[in-house]
Design a protein around this motif. Structure first.
Motif, PDB file in Angstrom:
ATOM      1  N   ALA A  70      66.017 119.650  19.852  1.00 26.80           N
ATOM      2  CA  ALA A  70      66.859 120.822  19.602  1.00 26.80           C
ATOM      3  C   ALA A  70      67.714 120.609  18.353  1.00 26.80           C
ATOM      4  N   ASP A  71      68.212 119.396  18.170  1.00 30.26           N
ATOM      5  CA  ASP A  71      68.992 119.077  16.979  1.00 30.26           C
ATOM      6  C   ASP A  71      68.116 119.147  15.726  1.00 30.26           C
ATOM      7  N   SER A  74      67.663 122.783  14.878  1.00 32.55           N
ATOM      8  CA  SER A  74      68.882 123.302  14.267  1.00 32.55           C
ATOM      9  C   SER A  74      69.001 122.853  12.809  1.00 32.55           C
ATOM     10  N   LYS A  75      68.733 121.584  12.559  1.00 37.08           N
ATOM     11  CA  LYS A  75      68.797 121.061  11.187  1.00 37.08           C
ATOM     12  C   LYS A  75      67.766 121.748  10.298  1.00 37.08           C
ATOM     13  N   THR A  78      68.814 125.304   9.493  1.00 33.15           N
ATOM     14  CA  THR A  78      69.902 125.279   8.512  1.00 33.15           C
ATOM     15  C   THR A  78      69.355 124.981   7.122  1.00 33.15           C
TER      16      THR A  78
END
Length: 105
Positions: A70-71, A74-75, A78
């Motif tokens: 999930a991280d 997100s990265k 972005t």
């Protein structure tokens, strides 16, 4: 979608269209792989949950792996948004922001 709005509503150049298409293809491929990874961890979790004895440490390891992915998602999103923004001029970015603000209501 967003790319079509960029092409029509913001007035991107042919060079920008090429850059944006490349960025979109890259993020689509990356996110597909990440979502496949999440699906695999869901299958692992169901496997643990259907055993006679529940292995809490295994479930925690699966949870941590899901949070890592999930991280990464997100990265990557972005990075994509930033890459798209850098491809546009300040005037184009303002038009895009106005479009999203109008559609958020």
């Amino acid at each position: 979608g967003m790319l079509q709005f960029l092409y029509d509503g913001v007035g991107v150049s042919e060079s920008q269209k090429t850059q944006l298409a490349t960025l979109s293809e890259g993020v689509t491929n990356d996110l597909k792989a990440m979502h496949e990874s999440m699906a695999q961890t869901h299958e692992q979790a169901f496997g643990v949950l259907t055993q006679d004895t529940i292995d809490r440490s295994k479930l925690e390891a699966i949870r941590l792996d899901q949070m890592r992915v999930a991280d990464e998602i997100s990265k990557r999103l972005t990075q994509y948004v930033t890459d798209v923004a850098e491809t546009l001029t300040p005037v184009q970015r303002k038009a895009l922001a106005d479009h999203f603000a109008h559609h958020a209501d």
